[in-house]
Design a protein around this motif. Sequence first.
Motif, PDB file in Angstrom:
ATOM      1  N   VAL A  57      39.876  44.687  28.177  1.00  0.00           N
ATOM      2  CA  VAL A  57      40.937  43.701  28.417  1.00  0.00           C
ATOM      3  C   VAL A  57      42.207  44.458  28.774  1.00  0.00           C
ATOM      4  CG1 VAL A  57      42.209  41.753  27.475  1.00  0.00           C
ATOM      5  CG2 VAL A  57      39.831  42.134  26.785  1.00  0.00           C
ATOM      6  N   SER A  58      42.354  44.743  30.050  1.00  0.00           N
ATOM      7  CA  SER A  58      43.500  45.525  30.515  1.00  0.00           C
ATOM      8  C   SER A  58      43.714  45.286  31.997  1.00  0.00           C
ATOM      9  CB  SER A  58      43.272  47.020  30.271  1.00  0.00           C
ATOM     10  OG  SER A  58      42.178  47.488  31.054  1.00  0.00           O
ATOM     11  N   GLU A  59      44.907  45.585  32.442  1.00  0.00           N
ATOM     12  CA  GLU A  59      45.221  45.443  33.858  1.00  0.00           C
ATOM     13  C   GLU A  59      44.368  46.400  34.691  1.00  0.00           C
ATOM     14  OE1 GLU A  59      49.066  45.363  36.879  1.00  0.00           O
ATOM     15  OE2 GLU A  59      49.256  46.307  34.896  1.00  0.00           O
ATOM     16  N   GLU A  60      44.193  47.611  34.202  1.00  0.00           N
ATOM     17  CA  GLU A  60      43.427  48.598  34.946  1.00  0.00           C
ATOM     18  C   GLU A  60      41.984  48.143  35.158  1.00  0.00           C
ATOM     19  OE1 GLU A  60      46.920  50.468  33.094  1.00  0.00           O
ATOM     20  OE2 GLU A  60      45.317  49.163  32.347  1.00  0.00           O
ATOM     21  N   THR A  61      41.393  47.560  34.102  1.00  0.00           N
ATOM     22  CA  THR A  61      40.000  47.113  34.211  1.00  0.00           C
ATOM     23  C   THR A  61      39.864  45.917  35.131  1.00  0.00           C
ATOM     24  OG1 THR A  61      39.362  47.982  32.044  1.00  0.00           O
ATOM     25  CG2 THR A  61      38.062  46.156  32.912  1.00  0.00           C
ATOM     26  N   VAL A  62      40.736  44.924  34.975  1.00  0.00           N
ATOM     27  CA  VAL A  62      40.599  43.721  35.811  1.00  0.00           C
ATOM     28  C   VAL A  62      40.862  44.047  37.273  1.00  0.00           C
ATOM     29  CG1 VAL A  62      42.988  42.770  35.792  1.00  0.00           C
ATOM     30  CG2 VAL A  62      41.007  41.228  35.749  1.00  0.00           C
ATOM     31  N   ARG A  63      41.720  45.043  37.530  1.00  0.00           N
ATOM     32  CA  ARG A  63      41.969  45.463  38.912  1.00  0.00           C
ATOM     33  C   ARG A  63      40.699  46.077  39.523  1.00  0.00           C
ATOM     34  NH1 ARG A  63      46.428  46.783  42.110  1.00  0.00           N
ATOM     35  NH2 ARG A  63      47.818  46.128  40.420  1.00  0.00           N
ATOM     36  N   GLU A  64      40.034  46.917  38.769  1.00  0.00           N
ATOM     37  CA  GLU A  64      38.806  47.522  39.286  1.00  0.00           C
ATOM     38  C   GLU A  64      37.684  46.498  39.405  1.00  0.00           C
ATOM     39  OE1 GLU A  64      37.719  51.163  37.324  1.00  0.00           O
ATOM     40  OE2 GLU A  64      39.760  51.973  37.420  1.00  0.00           O
ATOM     41  N   MET A  65      37.671  45.511  38.506  1.00  0.00           N
ATOM     42  CA  MET A  65      36.671  44.448  38.597  1.00  0.00           C
ATOM     43  C   MET A  65      36.828  43.649  39.884  1.00  0.00           C
ATOM     44  SD  MET A  65      36.695  42.922  34.674  1.00  0.00           S
ATOM     45  CE  MET A  65      35.653  41.511  35.094  1.00  0.00           C
ATOM     46  N   VAL A  66      38.046  43.218  40.168  1.00  0.00           N
ATOM     47  CA  VAL A  66      38.256  42.333  41.317  1.00  0.00           C
ATOM     48  C   VAL A  66      38.042  43.085  42.631  1.00  0.00           C
ATOM     49  CG1 VAL A  66      40.781  42.625  41.650  1.00  0.00           C
ATOM     50  CG2 VAL A  66      39.686  40.413  42.109  1.00  0.00           C
ATOM     51  N   GLU A  67      38.506  44.314  42.689  1.00  0.00           N
ATOM     52  CA  GLU A  67      38.305  45.084  43.920  1.00  0.00           C
ATOM     53  C   GLU A  67      36.846  45.482  44.099  1.00  0.00           C
ATOM     54  OE1 GLU A  67      41.112  48.263  43.497  1.00  0.00           O
ATOM     55  OE2 GLU A  67      42.854  46.985  43.902  1.00  0.00           O
ATOM     56  N   GLY A  68      36.176  45.742  42.987  1.00  0.00           N
ATOM     57  CA  GLY A  68      34.758  46.101  43.060  1.00  0.00           C
ATOM     58  C   GLY A  68      33.889  44.962  43.537  1.00  0.00           C
ATOM     59  N   VAL A  69      34.121  43.751  43.026  1.00  0.00           N
ATOM     60  CA  VAL A  69      33.268  42.625  43.416  1.00  0.00           C
ATOM     61  C   VAL A  69      33.545  42.214  44.857  1.00  0.00           C
ATOM     62  CG1 VAL A  69      34.726  40.644  42.703  1.00  0.00           C
ATOM     63  CG2 VAL A  69      32.230  40.493  42.539  1.00  0.00           C
ATOM     64  N   ARG A  70      34.788  42.306  45.298  1.00  0.00           N
ATOM     65  CA  ARG A  70      35.081  41.960  46.693  1.00  0.00           C
ATOM     66  C   ARG A  70      34.363  42.915  47.651  1.00  0.00           C
ATOM     67  NH1 ARG A  70      37.503  42.889  51.169  1.00  0.00           N
ATOM     68  NH2 ARG A  70      38.099  44.985  50.500  1.00  0.00           N
ATOM     69  N   GLU A  71      34.444  44.210  47.343  1.00  0.00           N
ATOM     70  CA  GLU A  71      33.823  45.200  48.215  1.00  0.00           C
ATOM     71  C   GLU A  71      32.302  45.100  48.183  1.00  0.00           C
ATOM     72  OE1 GLU A  71      35.353  48.898  46.887  1.00  0.00           O
ATOM     73  OE2 GLU A  71      37.412  48.496  47.543  1.00  0.00           O
ATOM     74  N   ARG A  72      31.725  44.943  46.996  1.00  0.00           N
ATOM     75  CA  ARG A  72      30.268  44.957  46.878  1.00  0.00           C
ATOM     76  C   ARG A  72      29.622  43.697  47.456  1.00  0.00           C
ATOM     77  NH1 ARG A  72      28.366  48.486  41.755  1.00  0.00           N
ATOM     78  NH2 ARG A  72      29.880  50.168  42.020  1.00  0.00           N
ATOM     79  N   LEU A  73      30.333  42.579  47.391  1.00  0.00           N
ATOM     80  CA  LEU A  73      29.761  41.345  47.924  1.00  0.00           C
ATOM     81  C   LEU A  73      30.291  41.020  49.316  1.00  0.00           C
ATOM     82  CD1 LEU A  73      29.544  39.000  44.805  1.00  0.00           C
ATOM     83  CD2 LEU A  73      27.951  40.725  45.654  1.00  0.00           C
TER      84      LEU A  73
END
Length: 406
Positions: free
Chosen positions: A320-336
């Motif tokens: 639960v952190s800004e760093e994690t949610v940033r990597e989550m959102v950028e990761g899912v956009r790129e992977r999908l």
Amino acid sequence: MTVSIINIGDELLIGQVVNTNASTMSRLLTAAGMDVHKTMVVGDERQAIWDAVDEAMHESDAVLVTGGLGPTKDDITKKLLCEYFGSELVESSVALDNVKRIFESRGYELTPVNRAQALVPKCCEVLNNDLGTAPCMWFPGKTVLVSLPGVPFEMEWLMRNRVIPKLQETFHTEVITTKNILVQGIGESFLSDLIEPWELALPANIKLAYLPVAGMVKLRLTVHGNYDPSILKGLYDFAGQYIVGEDCETLDELVHKTLIERCKTLATAESCTGGNIARLLTAQAGASAYFKGGIIAYSNEVKESALGVKHSTLQAHGAVSEETVREMVEGVRERLGADYAIATTGIAGPTGGTPEKPVGTVWVAVCSKDETVTQLMHYGDRRQQTIDRTTNQAYSMLMKLICQKH
């Protein structure tokens, strides 16, 4: 014209079945320029139904009744209305032909009990129910009464195709326009104070209603007569920074409509919302035009393996952190391979919080190819409320990113 709605059924009265008929009917009637004066729910009890009908008949131009038209002994509406209007039951050829058609199409034998569905009060006009065997009955008079089946999909079809057109023809209804404005990021009372000068200056033919829900407020304008779109300019002057969109009932509907219109795609990565963001979008017909897919990354292992969140990020900052949610959102956009993405991570509760990150702490992120926006929210310890408010926060942030309002 004014309309009263009476929904009949013990299952509605005791809460065993959610009464969606009232909301559906009210929405359709309002859109057609009719004022819903009252809605009532009564059980399958003769005197209660009689009293409700009698009360409504003296108060409204039209009374719409649902339920109690089946072939079983607890369905008493038809006989009661026959008695109320001083009529007698006769077999309707229109209703009988419809019953026969439906039974033949399903390969069923027409029994005497089912044939009785074609019995209607002599004084009524049958409006053919193409989707079921229960007849829709129109009782003419100074106050019109319409009896409809309680099955929701049958009722809605009849309302759209039979009842509302006939009501409009009979009563020559005036034009009523409804306008929805979706507001997010400000509470109801603060919004009311902010737009008070505009609200007080509204013409007498316009009514304003505040409808708060899950971290947002829907403003509904109801206009009797001509609607001047310029009336909204003043609202935007006062509260434009909080207005997310117009002409939709919900934020998920607004996102759905906007992405389709702009031919853009979306992916989601959800932790604390558990798939709720994706669920609401894919519940709408046509979502496949823009929704690439979603990942429910509840565990840290899935955040790493499915979304590409770095192990070092989780160790240093936590899930639960800004760093994690940033990597989550950028990761899912790129992977999908989507144009936009949404991600959520947080502590929905009611347990799991720490002094540094109490229950209700949520990070939300949205991104495009060129930009990522994050937001920290604190929602308290009500789990479902946190999920719902986070969902609407995510939709709002996405809309602002799409329209570049942030």
